[in-house]
Scaffold this motif. Sequence first.
Motif, PDB file in Angstrom:
ATOM      1  N   GLY A 192      40.889 -65.582 -71.137  1.00  0.00           N
ATOM      2  CA  GLY A 192      39.814 -64.605 -71.296  1.00  0.00           C
ATOM      3  C   GLY A 192      39.509 -64.356 -72.767  1.00  0.00           C
ATOM      4  N   TYR A 193      40.559 -64.261 -73.545  1.00  0.00           N
ATOM      5  CA  TYR A 193      40.415 -64.031 -74.981  1.00  0.00           C
ATOM      6  C   TYR A 193      39.671 -65.193 -75.641  1.00  0.00           C
ATOM      7  CZ  TYR A 193      41.868 -63.446 -79.849  1.00  0.00           C
ATOM      8  OH  TYR A 193      41.885 -63.312 -81.204  1.00  0.00           O
ATOM      9  N   LEU A 194      40.072 -66.410 -75.280  1.00  0.00           N
ATOM     10  CA  LEU A 194      39.444 -67.586 -75.889  1.00  0.00           C
ATOM     11  C   LEU A 194      37.983 -67.705 -75.480  1.00  0.00           C
ATOM     12  CD1 LEU A 194      42.350 -70.126 -75.632  1.00  0.00           C
ATOM     13  CD2 LEU A 194      41.401 -69.121 -77.695  1.00  0.00           C
ATOM     14  N   LEU A 195      37.684 -67.317 -74.232  1.00  0.00           N
ATOM     15  CA  LEU A 195      36.295 -67.363 -73.768  1.00  0.00           C
ATOM     16  C   LEU A 195      35.432 -66.430 -74.612  1.00  0.00           C
ATOM     17  CD1 LEU A 195      34.291 -68.145 -71.255  1.00  0.00           C
ATOM     18  CD2 LEU A 195      34.695 -65.762 -70.694  1.00  0.00           C
ATOM     19  N   ILE A 196      35.915 -65.203 -74.809  1.00  0.00           N
ATOM     20  CA  ILE A 196      35.168 -64.221 -75.604  1.00  0.00           C
ATOM     21  C   ILE A 196      34.928 -64.772 -77.011  1.00  0.00           C
ATOM     22  CG2 ILE A 196      35.280 -61.900 -76.631  1.00  0.00           C
ATOM     23  CD1 ILE A 196      34.934 -61.801 -73.636  1.00  0.00           C
ATOM     24  N   LYS A 197      35.941 -65.450 -77.535  1.00  0.00           N
ATOM     25  CA  LYS A 197      35.828 -66.039 -78.857  1.00  0.00           C
ATOM     26  C   LYS A 197      34.750 -67.128 -78.892  1.00  0.00           C
ATOM     27  CE  LYS A 197      39.164 -66.717 -82.472  1.00  0.00           C
ATOM     28  NZ  LYS A 197      40.558 -66.761 -82.822  1.00  0.00           N
ATOM     29  N   GLN A 198      34.789 -67.972 -77.846  1.00  0.00           N
ATOM     30  CA  GLN A 198      33.862 -69.100 -77.807  1.00  0.00           C
ATOM     31  C   GLN A 198      32.405 -68.668 -77.654  1.00  0.00           C
ATOM     32  OE1 GLN A 198      35.487 -71.586 -74.800  1.00  0.00           O
ATOM     33  NE2 GLN A 198      36.876 -72.581 -76.232  1.00  0.00           N
ATOM     34  N   ILE A 199      32.168 -67.634 -76.824  1.00  0.00           N
ATOM     35  CA  ILE A 199      30.772 -67.244 -76.629  1.00  0.00           C
ATOM     36  C   ILE A 199      30.311 -66.230 -77.682  1.00  0.00           C
ATOM     37  CG2 ILE A 199      30.691 -67.795 -74.170  1.00  0.00           C
ATOM     38  CD1 ILE A 199      31.156 -64.939 -73.514  1.00  0.00           C
ATOM     39  N   GLY A 200      31.128 -66.053 -78.711  1.00  0.00           N
ATOM     40  CA  GLY A 200      30.679 -65.275 -79.870  1.00  0.00           C
ATOM     41  C   GLY A 200      30.579 -63.787 -79.640  1.00  0.00           C
ATOM     42  N   LEU A 201      31.422 -63.247 -78.771  1.00  0.00           N
ATOM     43  CA  LEU A 201      31.368 -61.801 -78.538  1.00  0.00           C
ATOM     44  C   LEU A 201      32.386 -61.033 -79.379  1.00  0.00           C
ATOM     45  CD1 LEU A 201      30.780 -61.300 -74.703  1.00  0.00           C
ATOM     46  CD2 LEU A 201      29.250 -60.724 -76.568  1.00  0.00           C
ATOM     47  N   MET A 202      33.151 -61.760 -80.200  1.00  0.00           N
ATOM     48  CA  MET A 202      34.130 -61.059 -81.028  1.00  0.00           C
ATOM     49  C   MET A 202      33.411 -60.112 -81.987  1.00  0.00           C
ATOM     50  SD  MET A 202      37.111 -61.928 -80.197  1.00  0.00           S
ATOM     51  CE  MET A 202      38.540 -62.208 -81.193  1.00  0.00           C
ATOM     52  N   ASN A 203      33.966 -58.925 -82.165  1.00  0.00           N
ATOM     53  CA  ASN A 203      33.390 -57.919 -83.048  1.00  0.00           C
ATOM     54  C   ASN A 203      31.919 -57.648 -82.769  1.00  0.00           C
ATOM     55  OD1 ASN A 203      35.792 -57.447 -84.573  1.00  0.00           O
ATOM     56  ND2 ASN A 203      35.467 -59.471 -85.471  1.00  0.00           N
ATOM     57  N   ASN A 204      31.611 -57.559 -81.486  1.00  0.00           N
ATOM     58  CA  ASN A 204      30.242 -57.329 -81.043  1.00  0.00           C
ATOM     59  C   ASN A 204      30.276 -56.202 -80.022  1.00  0.00           C
ATOM     60  OD1 ASN A 204      27.794 -57.519 -79.548  1.00  0.00           O
ATOM     61  ND2 ASN A 204      27.602 -59.679 -80.126  1.00  0.00           N
ATOM     62  N   PHE A 205      29.335 -55.303 -80.094  1.00  0.00           N
ATOM     63  CA  PHE A 205      29.316 -54.155 -79.180  1.00  0.00           C
ATOM     64  C   PHE A 205      29.308 -54.593 -77.713  1.00  0.00           C
ATOM     65  CE2 PHE A 205      26.863 -51.023 -76.665  1.00  0.00           C
ATOM     66  CZ  PHE A 205      27.687 -49.923 -76.806  1.00  0.00           C
ATOM     67  N   TRP A 206      28.632 -55.690 -77.415  1.00  0.00           N
ATOM     68  CA  TRP A 206      28.462 -56.107 -76.021  1.00  0.00           C
ATOM     69  C   TRP A 206      29.754 -56.581 -75.373  1.00  0.00           C
ATOM     70  CZ3 TRP A 206      24.509 -54.427 -73.462  1.00  0.00           C
ATOM     71  CH2 TRP A 206      23.390 -54.021 -74.196  1.00  0.00           C
ATOM     72  N   VAL A 207      30.781 -56.787 -76.166  1.00  0.00           N
ATOM     73  CA  VAL A 207      32.061 -57.190 -75.585  1.00  0.00           C
ATOM     74  C   VAL A 207      32.637 -56.034 -74.749  1.00  0.00           C
ATOM     75  CG1 VAL A 207      33.691 -56.434 -77.367  1.00  0.00           C
ATOM     76  CG2 VAL A 207      34.127 -58.534 -76.104  1.00  0.00           C
ATOM     77  N   TYR A 208      32.170 -54.818 -75.017  1.00  0.00           N
ATOM     78  CA  TYR A 208      32.603 -53.674 -74.222  1.00  0.00           C
ATOM     79  C   TYR A 208      31.901 -53.639 -72.862  1.00  0.00           C
ATOM     80  CZ  TYR A 208      34.448 -51.715 -78.584  1.00  0.00           C
ATOM     81  OH  TYR A 208      35.146 -51.494 -79.744  1.00  0.00           O
ATOM     82  N   ILE A 209      30.702 -54.187 -72.805  1.00  0.00           N
ATOM     83  CA  ILE A 209      29.851 -54.026 -71.621  1.00  0.00           C
ATOM     84  C   ILE A 209      29.936 -55.241 -70.699  1.00  0.00           C
ATOM     85  CG2 ILE A 209      27.521 -53.492 -70.812  1.00  0.00           C
ATOM     86  CD1 ILE A 209      28.394 -51.382 -72.756  1.00  0.00           C
ATOM     87  N   LEU A 210      29.683 -56.418 -71.273  1.00  0.00           N
ATOM     88  CA  LEU A 210      29.472 -57.598 -70.436  1.00  0.00           C
ATOM     89  C   LEU A 210      30.687 -58.043 -69.610  1.00  0.00           C
ATOM     90  CD1 LEU A 210      27.125 -59.657 -72.783  1.00  0.00           C
ATOM     91  CD2 LEU A 210      26.512 -58.248 -70.808  1.00  0.00           C
TER      92      LEU A 210
END
Lengths: 323, 296
Positions: free
Chosen positions: B128-146
């Motif tokens: 899950g962590y690597l996926l978030i990294k790959q789709i560019g959600l790191m340090n992005n507000f939308w990582v809280y929502i999506l």
Amino acid sequence: MRKVLTEHQPAAMRRPAVAKSRPLWRTLYLQRYLLLMTVPFVIWALIFSYGPLWGWIMAFQKYKLGLGIWHSPFVGLDNFKELFKDDDFYPALRNTLVMAVMNLVTGFVGAIVLALMLNEVKNKLFKRTIQTITYIPHFVSWVVIANIVITFLSPDGGMINAFLMKLGFIHEPIYFMTKEGFFWYIQTAANLWKEIGWSTIIYLAVLASLNPEHYEAADIDGASRFQKMRYISLPGIMPTAILLLIMSLGWLIQGGYESQYLLGNDVVSGHSEVLDLYALRYSTEIGDFSYGVAISMFKSFVSIVLVVAVNLFARKTQQSRLF
Amino acid sequence: MFRDRSFGDYAFTATNSLGLALLGFVTLFPFIHLLAISLNEPLDLIKGGITWLPRKLSWFNYDYVFSNKNLFRAAFVSIARTFVGTFLGVMCTAMIAYALSRREFIFRKPFNLYFVLTLYVNGGLIPGYLLIKQIGLMNNFWVYILPILVSAYNVMIMRSYFEQLPEGVVESAKIDGANDLQTLFRIIMPISMPVVATITLFIGVQHWNSWFDNYLYTSRSQSLSLMQYELMKVLLESVNQSAVTASSLNANNVAQLSPQSIRAALTIVVTVPILLVYPFLQKYFVKGITMSAMKE
């Protein structure tokens, strides 16, 4: 409620038959809004639920961040072999299972006892007040719960230590949070405190739907309140209780990690570290992502085996099954 | 015999009520205790002995919490996250639940399976962590929502509620020329208040209480910090402090601050919004959960 369902069954059954006589494209067009409504979910699940499964390949690789999944070399089952050889793996596995079982048992018994007790209260206002209060901790984050626990157990001025010292049981404050032997019990108690009220909702609903004639008959036979509880209420909720119990058995190994992370510290990590935290530590500290994925896979594997086994067992022993 | 029974009855009621009252006390007391600590003057607190009421009443801790720029911003991010996340979450959950509850929907069965599987299929923490990294959600507000936009559990509760509504409601809306979107938002949702309120509460509480995604994905950008995460940082700091020595506490005294007071004040600030909302929604969620669970 059941009546409403059956009343509308016929109308509902007729619909697909009508739909089938239409050509497919026509159905798709007519249902374009329904299709539109499911689009966000279909895409979401593809990315966030099924997407991470792609990462499972890493468990069989020596994954390097620079190379990515496409170019990292395959190593077969090496990561798993290493996992089972690691000395830290077994305490983490033990902690996960022990705390899961302790939480399961205390939660199961606690919820049933509380529901039976609440069911005996005749005063509506008192009953509702107690229910409202006991639901509160469920809605509070683990951060807040951990805060409460640590404040109460603190050696300098914590309520528990102050209380025990006043009563003369102890003369020196106890450092509860830094004693390995206490951790499992503290975590279990905190978890029980958080969820006991919430888990009674379903049992109270079942108790409310029991046939009042049983209680009336018991009254005539001169049964005491306790006997009615023991011989009517308890058997009444048992089928639901058993179903809920075997359902949670399947998820035993997925015990969560929030409480253990927040309540634990370096001193007690031997008793507080669960598999997820172990995986996280390995991946972030050592940079070995493959290893972390292998642990995730191991957990999923155990979980699936448990779910299937429990479901099979449920199907054999009862009429109801989970899926 | 009658007498005997009524005495037993009386004893039973007394023991039972006493036990329940005790449980109520044990549940409520920690919050009262923390409130007392947070309202007490920090220097005075060190002397100990605070239980129900603050000894020296002071708003100092709350002043500190609200005058601290980082904490103030964290409160704003938490509120924004909760509102955006809850709104989008409830909308998506309702749309999916409605589509899956329509018996004529041709993808009802496959989508149902596709969706129930998300309960059982779980990549795990690291994938899950690597996926978030790959789709560019790191340090992005939308990582809280999506990543937590919909949950199969909530959809199942809502779907079973919709399924037991009278079929005629949808049919009459259709006859009046409403499409499915209009039917859902104008007719179905208003008459399904118990379940809508339940799901709103669940999603809202989940957003408000989250901190782990902050820790994993956005811990490097201070501007995205959440209240719960700030509280967690204070918590872990003071745990390590008290585990080492008590002298670090004295160092804090000089600055007129005690970590314990700040922690207590932050805890109260983080808890109060839930305590304010939830009694109003309680009658709904009990109904909502009970109805969907009893159907099975």
